[in-house]
Design a protein around this motif. Structure first.
Motif, PDB file in Angstrom:
ATOM      1  N   GLY A  30       0.807  -1.195   0.000  1.00  0.00           N
ATOM      2  CA  GLY A  30       0.000   0.000   0.000  1.00  0.00           C
ATOM      3  C   GLY A  30       0.853   1.263   0.000  1.00  0.00           C
ATOM      4  N   ARG A  31       0.256   2.344   0.499  1.00  0.00           N
ATOM      5  CA  ARG A  31       0.882   3.665   0.551  1.00  0.00           C
ATOM      6  C   ARG A  31       1.245   4.138  -0.863  1.00  0.00           C
ATOM      7  N   TRP A  32       2.180   5.079  -0.956  1.00  0.00           N
ATOM      8  CA  TRP A  32       2.531   5.647  -2.267  1.00  0.00           C
ATOM      9  C   TRP A  32       3.117   4.598  -3.201  1.00  0.00           C
ATOM     10  N   ARG A  33       3.734   3.588  -2.626  1.00  0.00           N
ATOM     11  CA  ARG A  33       4.338   2.534  -3.459  1.00  0.00           C
ATOM     12  C   ARG A  33       3.293   1.882  -4.364  1.00  0.00           C
ATOM     13  N   ALA A  34       2.076   1.747  -3.863  1.00  0.00           N
ATOM     14  CA  ALA A  34       0.985   1.186  -4.661  1.00  0.00           C
ATOM     15  C   ALA A  34       0.146   2.270  -5.326  1.00  0.00           C
ATOM     16  N   ALA A  35      -0.029   3.393  -4.617  1.00  0.00           N
ATOM     17  CA  ALA A  35      -0.951   4.426  -5.101  1.00  0.00           C
ATOM     18  C   ALA A  35      -0.469   5.088  -6.382  1.00  0.00           C
ATOM     19  N   ILE A  36       0.825   5.149  -6.592  1.00  0.00           N
ATOM     20  CA  ILE A  36       1.340   5.808  -7.794  1.00  0.00           C
ATOM     21  C   ILE A  36       0.880   5.082  -9.056  1.00  0.00           C
ATOM     22  N   PHE A  37       0.756   3.756  -8.982  1.00  0.00           N
ATOM     23  CA  PHE A  37       0.237   3.001 -10.124  1.00  0.00           C
ATOM     24  C   PHE A  37      -1.208   3.406 -10.408  1.00  0.00           C
ATOM     25  N   ILE A  38      -1.992   3.571  -9.338  1.00  0.00           N
ATOM     26  CA  ILE A  38      -3.414   3.850  -9.496  1.00  0.00           C
ATOM     27  C   ILE A  38      -3.627   5.233 -10.086  1.00  0.00           C
ATOM     28  N   ILE A  39      -2.788   6.197  -9.718  1.00  0.00           N
ATOM     29  CA  ILE A  39      -2.908   7.540 -10.289  1.00  0.00           C
ATOM     30  C   ILE A  39      -2.718   7.502 -11.800  1.00  0.00           C
ATOM     31  N   PHE A  40      -1.684   6.822 -12.263  1.00  0.00           N
ATOM     32  CA  PHE A  40      -1.423   6.777 -13.698  1.00  0.00           C
ATOM     33  C   PHE A  40      -2.501   5.989 -14.443  1.00  0.00           C
ATOM     34  N   VAL A  41      -3.049   4.967 -13.810  1.00  0.00           N
ATOM     35  CA  VAL A  41      -4.152   4.226 -14.422  1.00  0.00           C
ATOM     36  C   VAL A  41      -5.378   5.128 -14.577  1.00  0.00           C
ATOM     37  N   GLU A  42      -5.685   5.911 -13.550  1.00  0.00           N
ATOM     38  CA  GLU A  42      -6.824   6.830 -13.632  1.00  0.00           C
ATOM     39  C   GLU A  42      -6.592   7.898 -14.693  1.00  0.00           C
ATOM     40  N   MET A  43      -5.373   8.397 -14.789  1.00  0.00           N
ATOM     41  CA  MET A  43      -5.069   9.382 -15.821  1.00  0.00           C
ATOM     42  C   MET A  43      -5.296   8.800 -17.211  1.00  0.00           C
ATOM     43  N   ALA A  44      -4.882   7.568 -17.424  1.00  0.00           N
ATOM     44  CA  ALA A  44      -5.079   6.925 -18.720  1.00  0.00           C
ATOM     45  C   ALA A  44      -6.563   6.726 -19.016  1.00  0.00           C
ATOM     46  N   SER A 144     -14.975   1.989  -8.149  1.00  0.00           N
ATOM     47  CA  SER A 144     -13.992   1.093  -7.531  1.00  0.00           C
ATOM     48  C   SER A 144     -12.619   1.714  -7.380  1.00  0.00           C
ATOM     49  N   VAL A 145     -12.154   2.444  -8.394  1.00  0.00           N
ATOM     50  CA  VAL A 145     -10.747   2.832  -8.412  1.00  0.00           C
ATOM     51  C   VAL A 145     -10.415   3.853  -7.328  1.00  0.00           C
ATOM     52  N   GLN A 146     -11.309   4.816  -7.085  1.00  0.00           N
ATOM     53  CA  GLN A 146     -11.003   5.836  -6.089  1.00  0.00           C
ATOM     54  C   GLN A 146     -11.042   5.250  -4.676  1.00  0.00           C
ATOM     55  N   ALA A 147     -12.029   4.389  -4.416  1.00  0.00           N
ATOM     56  CA  ALA A 147     -12.080   3.718  -3.115  1.00  0.00           C
ATOM     57  C   ALA A 147     -10.904   2.758  -2.953  1.00  0.00           C
ATOM     58  N   PHE A 148     -10.529   2.095  -4.042  1.00  0.00           N
ATOM     59  CA  PHE A 148      -9.382   1.190  -3.995  1.00  0.00           C
ATOM     60  C   PHE A 148      -8.101   1.964  -3.699  1.00  0.00           C
ATOM     61  N   ALA A 149      -7.990   3.171  -4.251  1.00  0.00           N
ATOM     62  CA  ALA A 149      -6.833   4.015  -3.964  1.00  0.00           C
ATOM     63  C   ALA A 149      -6.810   4.412  -2.491  1.00  0.00           C
ATOM     64  N   ALA A 150      -7.974   4.747  -1.941  1.00  0.00           N
ATOM     65  CA  ALA A 150      -8.048   5.111  -0.520  1.00  0.00           C
ATOM     66  C   ALA A 150      -7.673   3.946   0.378  1.00  0.00           C
ATOM     67  N   ASP A 151      -7.940   2.721  -0.078  1.00  0.00           N
ATOM     68  CA  ASP A 151      -7.579   1.538   0.712  1.00  0.00           C
ATOM     69  C   ASP A 151      -6.079   1.406   0.925  1.00  0.00           C
ATOM     70  N   GLN A 152      -5.285   2.077   0.102  1.00  0.00           N
ATOM     71  CA  GLN A 152      -3.830   1.934   0.192  1.00  0.00           C
ATOM     72  C   GLN A 152      -3.241   2.729   1.365  1.00  0.00           C
ATOM     73  N   PHE A 153      -4.066   3.530   2.021  1.00  0.00           N
ATOM     74  CA  PHE A 153      -3.594   4.349   3.138  1.00  0.00           C
ATOM     75  C   PHE A 153      -4.419   4.037   4.383  1.00  0.00           C
ATOM     76  N   ASP A 154      -3.730   3.909   5.507  1.00  0.00           N
ATOM     77  CA  ASP A 154      -4.367   3.570   6.773  1.00  0.00           C
ATOM     78  C   ASP A 154      -4.708   4.849   7.526  1.00  0.00           C
ATOM     79  N   GLU A 155      -6.002   5.072   7.754  1.00  0.00           N
ATOM     80  CA  GLU A 155      -6.447   6.271   8.461  1.00  0.00           C
ATOM     81  C   GLU A 155      -5.985   6.296   9.918  1.00  0.00           C
ATOM     82  N   ASP A 156      -5.652   5.131  10.465  1.00  0.00           N
ATOM     83  CA  ASP A 156      -5.237   5.067  11.871  1.00  0.00           C
ATOM     84  C   ASP A 156      -3.781   5.453  12.075  1.00  0.00           C
ATOM     85  N   THR A 157      -3.054   5.626  10.994  1.00  0.00           N
ATOM     86  CA  THR A 157      -1.648   6.017  11.074  1.00  0.00           C
ATOM     87  C   THR A 157      -1.514   7.461  10.617  1.00  0.00           C
TER      88      THR A 157
END
Length: 258
Positions: A30-44, A144-157
């Protein structure tokens, strides 16, 4: 390595059950390591959708021969946009309840990629089939994609919560950049080079986005579907029906919070 987050059933004192999500996550995923892929997918995806929608009425009138029925072409475009906007209501429910966001996004992006690569020039039936297949794919991608992106970050941290806020700033920057790029580049190609070339560009972008998403597959955090939410609604209604004659609740711990 299993990156999924499994649901847990919690049973209350009155026998009602609710689904909760375990907070255990692999800190290396998760975190930016995963989220960066999702950003570029959404842009495409935004680039491809804007490239199709931005000049669609001109395609219908100039290529498919609806020059004498501009009103019909406009109606077809509005119908397609409306269907694309309604599908997320259905597919989002299925994604959260049964398939999960990851699988919904992956399966329906495959569908979008196939339809984007379909030969549409001068084939009206094939064109409209491909167009509405894109609507189905959009219906799975958008909820799905925006919620899936949010899943990559933990709100408790605290660190990940701040990173999540930064992520969505860049998310919307990416959407704006890709939409403007499609308007400037793809529509120019359609008007001055050829429709076949422009649709080929859009198909290649969608295929590249799917490949990029799959490259990051090991880094994603995935929530499992929680089941039909209507079950919880019915549980509340049944509990209310059972206790409608009760004046007050003496056991605070017996309250059902939903």
């Amino acid at each position: 390595m299993d990156n999924s987050v499994a649901p847990m059933m919690i049973t209350h004192h009155d026998g009602l059950q609710e689904t909760a999500i375990s907070s255990k996550k692999n800190p290396s995923n998760g975190r930016w390591r995963a989220a960066i892929f999702i950003i570029f997918v959404e842009m495409a995806e935004r680039f491809a959708y804007s490239g199709v929608a931005g000049n669609l009425i001109n395609y219908l009138t100039n290529v498919l021969g609806q020059t004498t029925a501009t009103a019909t072409a406009a109606k077809n475009v509005n119908t397609w946009v409306g269907v694309s906007a309604m599908f997320p209501l259905l597919v989002g429910f299925i994604a959260d309840s049964y398939l999960g966001r990851f699988h919904t996004r992956t399966i329906l992006d495959d569908i979008v990629g196939i339809s984007a690569l379909a030969p549409v020039r001068h084939h009206r039936t094939v064109f409209f089939i491909a167009l509405y297949i894109i609507s189905i794919g959009e219906g799975g991608h958008k909820p799905s994609v925006q919620a899936f992106a949010a899943d990559q970050f933990d709100e408790d941290t605290a660190e990940e919560k701040a990173a999540k806020s930064s992520f969505f700033n860049w998310w919307y920057v990416g959407i704006v950049v890709s939409s403007i790029s499609a308007t400037l580049v793809v529509i120019y190609v359609q008007d001055n080079v050829g429709w076949g070339v422009s649709f080929g560009i859009l198909g290649a972008v969608v295929a590249a986005a799917l490949l990029l998403f799959l490259i990051g597959i090991r880094s994603y955090r995935r929530h499992q579907p929680i089941g039909c939410p209507l079950t919880r609604v019915l549980q509340v209604l049944v509990a209310a029906a059972r206790k409608w004659r009760v004046n007050e609740t003496r056991c605070v711990g017996c309250l059902f919070d939903g």
